[in-house]
Structure formats: C-alpha cells, structure tokens
Design a protein around this motif. Structure first.
Motif, PDB file in Angstrom:
ATOM      1  N   SER A   1       5.570  22.106 175.802  1.00 10.36           N
ATOM      2  CA  SER A   1       6.698  21.511 176.534  1.00 10.36           C
ATOM      3  C   SER A   1       6.887  20.043 176.172  1.00 10.36           C
ATOM      4  O   SER A   1       8.023  19.557 176.113  1.00 10.36           O
ATOM      5  N   ALA A   2       5.806  19.316 175.902  1.00  7.74           N
ATOM      6  CA  ALA A   2       5.945  17.913 175.479  1.00  7.74           C
ATOM      7  C   ALA A   2       6.641  17.827 174.128  1.00  7.74           C
ATOM      8  O   ALA A   2       7.504  16.970 173.913  1.00  7.74           O
ATOM      9  N   PHE A   3       6.300  18.725 173.220  1.00 11.89           N
ATOM     10  CA  PHE A   3       6.958  18.732 171.910  1.00 11.89           C
ATOM     11  C   PHE A   3       8.435  19.100 172.045  1.00 11.89           C
ATOM     12  O   PHE A   3       9.298  18.478 171.422  1.00 11.89           O
ATOM     13  N   VAL A   4       8.731  20.106 172.865  1.00 11.07           N
ATOM     14  CA  VAL A   4      10.119  20.551 173.035  1.00 11.07           C
ATOM     15  C   VAL A   4      10.948  19.477 173.742  1.00 11.07           C
ATOM     16  O   VAL A   4      12.114  19.248 173.385  1.00 11.07           O
ATOM     17  N   LEU A   5      10.363  18.785 174.706  1.00 12.49           N
ATOM     18  CA  LEU A   5      11.087  17.694 175.373  1.00 12.49           C
ATOM     19  C   LEU A   5      11.372  16.539 174.413  1.00 12.49           C
ATOM     20  O   LEU A   5      12.450  15.937 174.463  1.00 12.49           O
ATOM     21  N   GLY A   6      10.430  16.237 173.548  1.00 12.62           N
ATOM     22  CA  GLY A   6      10.681  15.211 172.538  1.00 12.62           C
ATOM     23  C   GLY A   6      11.765  15.634 171.567  1.00 12.62           C
ATOM     24  O   GLY A   6      12.611  14.831 171.172  1.00 12.62           O
TER      25      GLY A   6
ATOM     26  N   GLU B   1       7.796   9.693 168.104  1.00 17.67           N
ATOM     27  CA  GLU B   1       6.394   9.366 168.388  1.00 17.67           C
ATOM     28  C   GLU B   1       5.803  10.278 169.460  1.00 17.67           C
ATOM     29  O   GLU B   1       4.638  10.642 169.395  1.00 17.67           O
ATOM     30  N   GLY B   2       6.610  10.643 170.449  1.00 24.09           N
ATOM     31  CA  GLY B   2       6.136  11.599 171.449  1.00 24.09           C
ATOM     32  C   GLY B   2       5.849  12.958 170.851  1.00 24.09           C
ATOM     33  O   GLY B   2       4.862  13.611 171.210  1.00 24.09           O
ATOM     34  N   MET B   3       6.693  13.386 169.928  1.00 24.45           N
ATOM     35  CA  MET B   3       6.460  14.653 169.244  1.00 24.45           C
ATOM     36  C   MET B   3       5.193  14.598 168.398  1.00 24.45           C
ATOM     37  O   MET B   3       4.392  15.543 168.392  1.00 24.45           O
ATOM     38  N   MET B   4       4.992  13.495 167.698  1.00 24.45           N
ATOM     39  CA  MET B   4       3.793  13.362 166.863  1.00 24.45           C
ATOM     40  C   MET B   4       2.531  13.267 167.721  1.00 24.45           C
ATOM     41  O   MET B   4       1.486  13.797 167.332  1.00 24.45           O
ATOM     42  N   LEU B   5       2.631  12.641 168.875  1.00 23.65           N
ATOM     43  CA  LEU B   5       1.467  12.556 169.763  1.00 23.65           C
ATOM     44  C   LEU B   5       1.086  13.923 170.304  1.00 23.65           C
ATOM     45  O   LEU B   5      -0.103  14.269 170.353  1.00 23.65           O
TER      46      LEU B   5
ATOM     47  N   LEU C   1      -2.442  11.664 162.054  1.00 23.21           N
ATOM     48  CA  LEU C   1      -2.352  10.357 162.695  1.00 23.21           C
ATOM     49  C   LEU C   1      -2.024   9.261 161.681  1.00 23.21           C
ATOM     50  O   LEU C   1      -1.259   8.334 161.986  1.00 23.21           O
ATOM     51  N   ALA C   2      -2.558   9.370 160.476  1.00 26.74           N
ATOM     52  CA  ALA C   2      -2.247   8.391 159.426  1.00 26.74           C
ATOM     53  C   ALA C   2      -0.780   8.487 159.017  1.00 26.74           C
ATOM     54  O   ALA C   2      -0.103   7.460 158.862  1.00 26.74           O
ATOM     55  N   PHE C   3      -0.268   9.707 158.859  1.00 34.65           N
ATOM     56  CA  PHE C   3       1.143   9.868 158.525  1.00 34.65           C
ATOM     57  C   PHE C   3       2.045   9.415 159.673  1.00 34.65           C
ATOM     58  O   PHE C   3       3.131   8.886 159.444  1.00 34.65           O
ATOM     59  N   SER C   4       1.588   9.607 160.893  1.00 35.48           N
ATOM     60  CA  SER C   4       2.360   9.158 162.050  1.00 35.48           C
ATOM     61  C   SER C   4       2.436   7.635 162.097  1.00 35.48           C
ATOM     62  O   SER C   4       3.481   7.072 162.443  1.00 35.48           O
ATOM     63  N   ALA C   5       1.356   6.968 161.746  1.00 36.88           N
ATOM     64  CA  ALA C   5       1.372   5.503 161.717  1.00 36.88           C
ATOM     65  C   ALA C   5       2.297   4.989 160.617  1.00 36.88           C
ATOM     66  O   ALA C   5       3.023   4.006 160.818  1.00 36.88           O
ATOM     67  N   CYS C   6       2.292   5.663 159.467  1.00 38.13           N
ATOM     68  CA  CYS C   6       3.208   5.276 158.387  1.00 38.13           C
ATOM     69  C   CYS C   6       4.654   5.502 158.795  1.00 38.13           C
ATOM     70  O   CYS C   6       5.537   4.685 158.493  1.00 38.13           O
ATOM     71  N   GLU C   7       4.917   6.605 159.489  1.00 35.96           N
ATOM     72  CA  GLU C   7       6.276   6.900 159.961  1.00 35.96           C
ATOM     73  C   GLU C   7       6.730   5.870 160.983  1.00 35.96           C
ATOM     74  O   GLU C   7       7.876   5.424 160.970  1.00 35.96           O
ATOM     75  N   ALA C   8       5.830   5.460 161.865  1.00 33.13           N
ATOM     76  CA  ALA C   8       6.178   4.456 162.871  1.00 33.13           C
ATOM     77  C   ALA C   8       6.444   3.102 162.228  1.00 33.13           C
ATOM     78  O   ALA C   8       7.390   2.404 162.608  1.00 33.13           O
TER      79      ALA C   8
END
Length: 98
Positions: A10-15, A34-38, A64-71
């Motif tokens: 549900s967190a992914f779908v809400l994001g 970022e919510g989806m990646m978390l 997490l490394a790719f998420s930091a690069c995306e952010a």
C-alpha cells in the motif's frame, strides 16, 4: 497476505498514485519517488532476511545506492529548473522549448 506485506504494497501504491495524480510541483514528484524507493528498500530488506542467504543481502544496499543517485540527480534538476524558470511547477516546464 500478511499485514507487513500489505503495508509495503500500500505504501508503494500510494506513492505511485501520488506521482500519477498530484503532479503540480517537481518537489512533490521527487518525494513520491523517494517514498516508493523507501518502501521497495524495506520490502527487499525483509525479503532478504526471510530467505536467510548471503547472496540476496547485497540487493537492498544496491537499491539504496541507486536511490541516493536518483535523489541527487532529482535535486540537481530541481535547482536547475528553479534557477532557469523561477519555479518548480511542472506546468511551467515545456519539453518542446529548450
């Protein structure tokens, strides 16, 4: 479906819904991403813990490394558009004009 699985789904779908339907500012789109990646990171971490193998334990850290690069790239784009256009509203951006 367990309650933990339901909460991450549900967190992914809400994001995803926030990204699809609430696209007024670039910052809100980045926060939805970022919510989806978390939620993906936590779900992948719990999946690696449930399997109890060392081969899958590197996948959450790679995500997490790719998420930091995306952010970082997203915030750089946010600063660049705020400097050139004066706002971060997505309606003021036009891809046909460079």
């Amino acid at each position: 479906m367990t309650p933990v699985h339901f909460s991450f789904t549900s967190a992914f779908v809400l994001g995803l819904m926030g990204l699809a339907f609430h696209r007024t500012h670039l910052l809100s789109a980045l926060l939805c991403l970022e919510g989806m990646m978390l939620s993906l990171f936590i779900a992948l971490s719990l999946w690696a813990l449930q399997l109890e193998t060392t081969g899958y334990s590197t996948a959450p850290m790679l995500l997490l490394a790719f998420s930091a690069c995306e952010a970082g790239a997203g915030l750089a784009l946010l600063v660049a558009t705020a400097r050139t256009h004066g706002t971060d509203r997505l309606q003021s951006l036009n891809l046909l004009q460079c």
